[in-house]
Design a protein around this motif. Structure first.
Motif: not given
Length: 131
Positions: A54-63
């Protein structure tokens, strides 16, 4: 220069990689991700995934969203550059056309360029003798 770039890349990416791996190891327990906002007690669609997903997914979506917004914001500059490129190509073509025309005039006149007529003299152009 390439060695310096590679060294800087290594000095930046190595600590970032270490932090990401330690974050993933520290947050590997499963959490419930519910995709039904109307029934949080018994959602129609839910997943049990590790927290770091979830953390990495949110980071990827933000990027991705940030990159897209930057691309949209720079559209005006890309359009201006494209217009200038077309204008430059137009003037290059015109210069080539005039160069060919000049070469044709030179070859038809056997090396002689056409002369321009002399300017008409006026009373203002003629210097008055000193008295």
């Amino acid at each position: 220069m390439k060695v310096i770039k590679r060294l800087l890349q290594l000095l930046i990416l190595l600590p970032v990689g270490i932090v990401l791996v330690s974050l993933a190891v520290a947050n590997r327990h499963d959490v419930k991700l519910a995709l039904d906002p109307f029934s949080p007690e018994q959602p129609a669609l839910d997943f049990s995934v590790p927290l770091y997903f979830i953390i990495f997914g949110a980071l990827l979506v933000g990027i991705l969203i940030g990159g897209f917004m930057a691309w949209v914001k720079q559209g005006r500059h890309r359009r201006t550059a494209r217009e200038k490129r077309y204008e430059a190509q137009k003037w290059r073509n015109e210069a080539d056309r005039q160069q060919k025309r000049m070469e044709k005039l030179v070859s038809d006149g056997k090396g002689q360029l056409p002369e321009l007529p002399a300017p008409a003299s006026t009373s203002r152009d003629v210097a008055k003798p000193a008295a």
